[in-house]
Design a protein around this motif. Structure first.
Motif, short mmCIF file in Angstrom:
data_model
loop_
_atom_site.label_atom_id
_atom_site.label_comp_id
_atom_site.label_asym_id
_atom_site.label_seq_id
_atom_site.Cartn_x
_atom_site.Cartn_y
_atom_site.Cartn_z
N GLY A 1 62.16 22.57 50.97
CA GLY A 1 61.60 22.84 52.65
C GLY A 1 62.50 22.15 53.61
N PRO A 2 62.23 22.65 54.78
CA PRO A 2 61.17 23.64 55.30
C PRO A 2 61.56 25.04 54.51
CG PRO A 2 61.77 22.40 57.01
CD PRO A 2 62.86 22.25 55.92
N PRO B 1 57.45 24.70 62.78
CA PRO B 1 56.10 25.38 62.63
C PRO B 1 56.32 26.73 61.55
CG PRO B 1 57.27 25.85 64.69
CD PRO B 1 57.79 24.88 63.83
N ARG B 2 55.05 27.01 61.04
CA ARG B 2 54.72 28.17 60.56
C ARG B 2 55.87 28.04 59.00
NH1 ARG B 2 51.89 31.93 63.10
NH2 ARG B 2 52.06 31.69 65.61
N SER B 3 55.98 26.99 58.54
CA SER B 3 56.83 26.91 57.26
C SER B 3 56.01 25.65 56.43
CB SER B 3 58.17 26.17 57.47
OG SER B 3 58.16 25.02 58.37
N ALA B 4 56.56 25.61 55.16
CA ALA B 4 56.08 24.70 54.16
C ALA B 4 57.16 23.50 53.75
CB ALA B 4 55.47 25.32 53.13
N ILE B 5 56.48 22.19 53.85
CA ILE B 5 57.46 21.21 52.72
C ILE B 5 56.64 20.95 51.82
CG2 ILE B 5 58.46 18.82 53.25
CD1 ILE B 5 58.56 19.51 55.93
N THR C 1 68.80 19.91 40.98
CA THR C 1 69.82 20.86 41.62
C THR C 1 68.95 21.75 42.62
OG1 THR C 1 69.94 22.08 39.74
CG2 THR C 1 71.72 20.72 39.92
N LYS C 2 67.99 22.25 41.93
CA LYS C 2 66.81 23.04 42.62
C LYS C 2 66.39 22.77 44.05
CE LYS C 2 66.33 26.13 38.59
NZ LYS C 2 65.37 26.81 38.09
N PRO C 3 65.61 21.45 44.12
CA PRO C 3 65.00 21.25 45.07
C PRO C 3 66.01 20.70 46.25
CG PRO C 3 64.25 19.81 43.32
CD PRO C 3 65.42 20.46 42.87
N ASP C 4 65.74 20.52 47.43
CA ASP C 4 66.54 20.34 48.65
C ASP C 4 66.73 18.76 48.73
OD1 ASP C 4 67.00 22.87 50.02
OD2 ASP C 4 64.40 22.77 50.17
#
Length: 214
Positions: free
Chosen positions: A39-40, A91-95, A18-21
């Motif tokens: 993410g992102p 950009p400027r994000s994390a996966i 449930t927590k992950p996308d």
């Protein structure tokens, strides 16, 4: 088709966590991994990239802490996933991709890559294409077995892992250890490329089932 050229049975369950996308519980034979994708999301300034998303992979073995071998697998999985994600869209994000090994019964690297791809699809991450991985082993007699069990891997003279994109079936990953001839390498490459047909069909069927539920 003989058992030497046959993939083990594949199975998956999406959106279990449930927590992950996005998430996928994926099995090839008795090898099973659980993957969660986040993410992102926001990222620390020290890790951010101005033009692309940063892809992070965290590999968790079944027991204990990751060692050198696990860190090597982590890097190969990250490089493979980076090649298929449209990172410039975020950009400027994390996966972040978290991989938990539940059971290693052979061809673990391929199992992890396929599970990660399914979890990325489940999370709705924009991809250039999907990727599928198949492993194979070469024994003392020169016989090639695709999707080998752990026992076969341990008894083999060489183990090879390949990943291919879904568009042109180009090689995305090639990882080998042990000894084998150049002819055996090319035979393994062709056998694994052919084996990905089943994996790509499995992705398609799983995605159709997933969207029917929603």
């Amino acid at each position: 088709m003989s058992d030497y050229n046959k993939l083990r049975a594949t199975a998956s369950e999406l959106t279990l966590l449930t927590k992950p996308d996005g998430s996928a519980n994926y099995s090839q034979g008795d090898s099973t991994v659980m993957v969660g994708v986040y993410g992102p999301t926001d990222i620390k300034q020290s890790k951010e990239l101005a033009d692309n998303a940063t892809v992070e992979v965290i590999f968790k073995p079944k027991i204990g802490l990751p060692g050198v071998q696990e860190k090597t697998m982590e890097n190969m999985i990250r490089n493979t996933c980076q090649s298929i994600i449209l990172r410039s869209l975020h950009p400027r994000s994390a996966i972040t991709i978290i991989i938990q090994v539940i059971q290693d019964s052979g061809a673990l690297l391929s199992c992890c890559i396929n599970a990660a791809c399914m979890a990325l699809m489940d999370a709705g991450v924009s991809l250039r294409h999907t990727v599928a991985s198949v492993s194979c082993a070469v024994d003392d007699d020169g016989r090639i077995t695709i999707d080998p069990t752990l026992k076969l891997e341990q008894e083999s003279t060489g183990v090879l892992h390949f990943a291919f994109d879904s568009t042109d079936k180009n090689v995305v990953l090639s990882s080998t250890h042990g000894t084998f001839t150049s002819h055996q390498y090319l035979s393994c490459l062709a056998s694994c490329q052919e084996g990905t047909r089943k994996i790509f069909n499995f992705y398609r069927t799983s995605a159709e089932k997933r969207f029917k539920k929603t």
